[in-house]
Motif scaffolding. Structure first.
Motif, PDB file in Angstrom:
ATOM      1  N   LYS A 122      -4.054   9.583   4.509  1.00  0.00           N
ATOM      2  CA  LYS A 122      -2.758  10.173   4.175  1.00  0.00           C
ATOM      3  C   LYS A 122      -2.412   9.945   2.715  1.00  0.00           C
ATOM      4  O   LYS A 122      -2.701   8.896   2.155  1.00  0.00           O
ATOM      5  N   ARG A 123      -1.760  10.931   2.148  1.00  0.00           N
ATOM      6  CA  ARG A 123      -1.292  10.776   0.771  1.00  0.00           C
ATOM      7  C   ARG A 123       0.218  10.799   0.718  1.00  0.00           C
ATOM      8  O   ARG A 123       0.862  11.487   1.499  1.00  0.00           O
ATOM      9  N   GLY A 124       0.752  10.075  -0.218  1.00  0.00           N
ATOM     10  CA  GLY A 124       2.200  10.088  -0.377  1.00  0.00           C
ATOM     11  C   GLY A 124       2.596   9.431  -1.680  1.00  0.00           C
ATOM     12  O   GLY A 124       1.778   8.839  -2.383  1.00  0.00           O
ATOM     13  N   GLU A 125       3.877   9.572  -1.936  1.00  0.00           N
ATOM     14  CA  GLU A 125       4.403   9.004  -3.177  1.00  0.00           C
ATOM     15  C   GLU A 125       4.886   7.577  -2.928  1.00  0.00           C
ATOM     16  O   GLU A 125       5.440   7.280  -1.875  1.00  0.00           O
ATOM     17  N   ILE A 126       4.668   6.716  -3.886  1.00  0.00           N
ATOM     18  CA  ILE A 126       5.166   5.343  -3.790  1.00  0.00           C
ATOM     19  C   ILE A 126       6.689   5.365  -3.912  1.00  0.00           C
ATOM     20  O   ILE A 126       7.226   5.828  -4.909  1.00  0.00           O
ATOM     21  N   LEU A 127       7.357   4.884  -2.867  1.00  0.00           N
ATOM     22  CA  LEU A 127       8.815   4.846  -2.901  1.00  0.00           C
ATOM     23  C   LEU A 127       9.313   3.523  -3.474  1.00  0.00           C
ATOM     24  O   LEU A 127      10.374   3.455  -4.083  1.00  0.00           O
ATOM     25  N   LYS A 128       8.521   2.478  -3.246  1.00  0.00           N
ATOM     26  CA  LYS A 128       8.952   1.163  -3.689  1.00  0.00           C
ATOM     27  C   LYS A 128       7.755   0.243  -3.832  1.00  0.00           C
ATOM     28  O   LYS A 128       6.822   0.311  -3.029  1.00  0.00           O
ATOM     29  N   VAL A 129       7.796  -0.580  -4.839  1.00  0.00           N
ATOM     30  CA  VAL A 129       6.757  -1.583  -5.022  1.00  0.00           C
ATOM     31  C   VAL A 129       7.396  -2.957  -4.845  1.00  0.00           C
ATOM     32  O   VAL A 129       8.480  -3.209  -5.367  1.00  0.00           O
ATOM     33  N   ILE A 130       6.729  -3.806  -4.077  1.00  0.00           N
ATOM     34  CA  ILE A 130       7.217  -5.171  -3.904  1.00  0.00           C
ATOM     35  C   ILE A 130       6.172  -6.110  -4.508  1.00  0.00           C
ATOM     36  O   ILE A 130       5.268  -6.587  -3.818  1.00  0.00           O
ATOM     37  N   PRO A 131       6.289  -6.344  -5.819  1.00  0.00           N
ATOM     38  CA  PRO A 131       5.217  -7.045  -6.534  1.00  0.00           C
ATOM     39  C   PRO A 131       4.961  -8.456  -6.002  1.00  0.00           C
ATOM     40  O   PRO A 131       3.814  -8.881  -5.921  1.00  0.00           O
ATOM     41  N   LYS A 132       6.014  -9.144  -5.610  1.00  0.00           N
ATOM     42  CA  LYS A 132       5.842 -10.520  -5.141  1.00  0.00           C
ATOM     43  C   LYS A 132       4.953 -10.606  -3.921  1.00  0.00           C
ATOM     44  O   LYS A 132       4.268 -11.585  -3.699  1.00  0.00           O
ATOM     45  N   LYS A 133       5.022  -9.571  -3.098  1.00  0.00           N
ATOM     46  CA  LYS A 133       4.232  -9.593  -1.872  1.00  0.00           C
ATOM     47  C   LYS A 133       3.001  -8.709  -1.970  1.00  0.00           C
ATOM     48  O   LYS A 133       2.258  -8.575  -1.001  1.00  0.00           O
ATOM     49  N   ASP A 134       2.826  -8.075  -3.126  1.00  0.00           N
ATOM     50  CA  ASP A 134       1.694  -7.190  -3.292  1.00  0.00           C
ATOM     51  C   ASP A 134       1.721  -6.044  -2.281  1.00  0.00           C
ATOM     52  O   ASP A 134       0.679  -5.634  -1.790  1.00  0.00           O
ATOM     53  N   ARG A 135       2.910  -5.592  -1.981  1.00  0.00           N
ATOM     54  CA  ARG A 135       3.030  -4.534  -0.990  1.00  0.00           C
ATOM     55  C   ARG A 135       3.747  -3.320  -1.579  1.00  0.00           C
ATOM     56  O   ARG A 135       4.486  -3.439  -2.554  1.00  0.00           O
ATOM     57  N   VAL A 136       3.506  -2.178  -0.954  1.00  0.00           N
ATOM     58  CA  VAL A 136       4.140  -0.944  -1.410  1.00  0.00           C
ATOM     59  C   VAL A 136       4.673  -0.177  -0.209  1.00  0.00           C
ATOM     60  O   VAL A 136       4.182  -0.325   0.901  1.00  0.00           O
ATOM     61  N   ILE A 137       5.687   0.631  -0.463  1.00  0.00           N
ATOM     62  CA  ILE A 137       6.182   1.538   0.557  1.00  0.00           C
ATOM     63  C   ILE A 137       5.820   2.945   0.125  1.00  0.00           C
ATOM     64  O   ILE A 137       6.136   3.370  -0.994  1.00  0.00           O
ATOM     65  N   VAL A 138       5.093   3.636   0.993  1.00  0.00           N
ATOM     66  CA  VAL A 138       4.595   4.964   0.662  1.00  0.00           C
ATOM     67  C   VAL A 138       5.259   5.991   1.574  1.00  0.00           C
ATOM     68  O   VAL A 138       5.319   5.803   2.790  1.00  0.00           O
TER      69      VAL A 138
END
Ligand SMILES: [Zn+2]
Length: 104
Positions: free
Chosen positions: A19-35
């Motif tokens: 799946k492709r999508g746009e990054i809505l949010k980056v959570i740098p401390k946890k190395d996680r992203v919301i796509v």
């Protein structure tokens, strides 16, 4: 992390692989992203004034940044971003496949 909000990424592992999508949010401390549209979770909510019946809210849950790969907006390929510094010290990200500036 070399991805940021607004980037398009492709999921490379897990149930949403491909799946492709746009990054809505980056959570740098946890190395996680919301796509956008990826890793949707359903949350039941109790009735409120706005939603007297209660209901189910769909939300994207964060996934680990290592599960996504940047998609180059120029050549539309999954790629890695290389970082280069311009003469004025400004940082630019370049696609390793087509060598174009990703942030242009
Ligand atoms: Zn490219």
């Amino acid at each position: 992390m070399r991805i940021k909000k607004g980037d398009t990424v492709e999921v490379i592992s897990g149930k949403d692989k491909g799946k492709r999508g746009e990054i809505l949010k980056v959570i740098p401390k946890k190395d996680r992203v919301i796509v956008e549209g990826v890793n949707i979770v359903h949350r039941h909510v109790s009735p409120t004034q706005d939603m007297p019946q209660g209901g189910i809210i769909e939300n994207e849950a964060a996934i680990h940044a290592s599960n996504v790969q940047l998609v180059c907006p120029r050549c539309d390929e999954k790629t890695r971003a290389g970082v280069e510094y311009l003469e004025d010290g400004k940082k630019v990200r370049k696609c390793k496949k087509c060598d174009e500036d990703i942030d242009k």
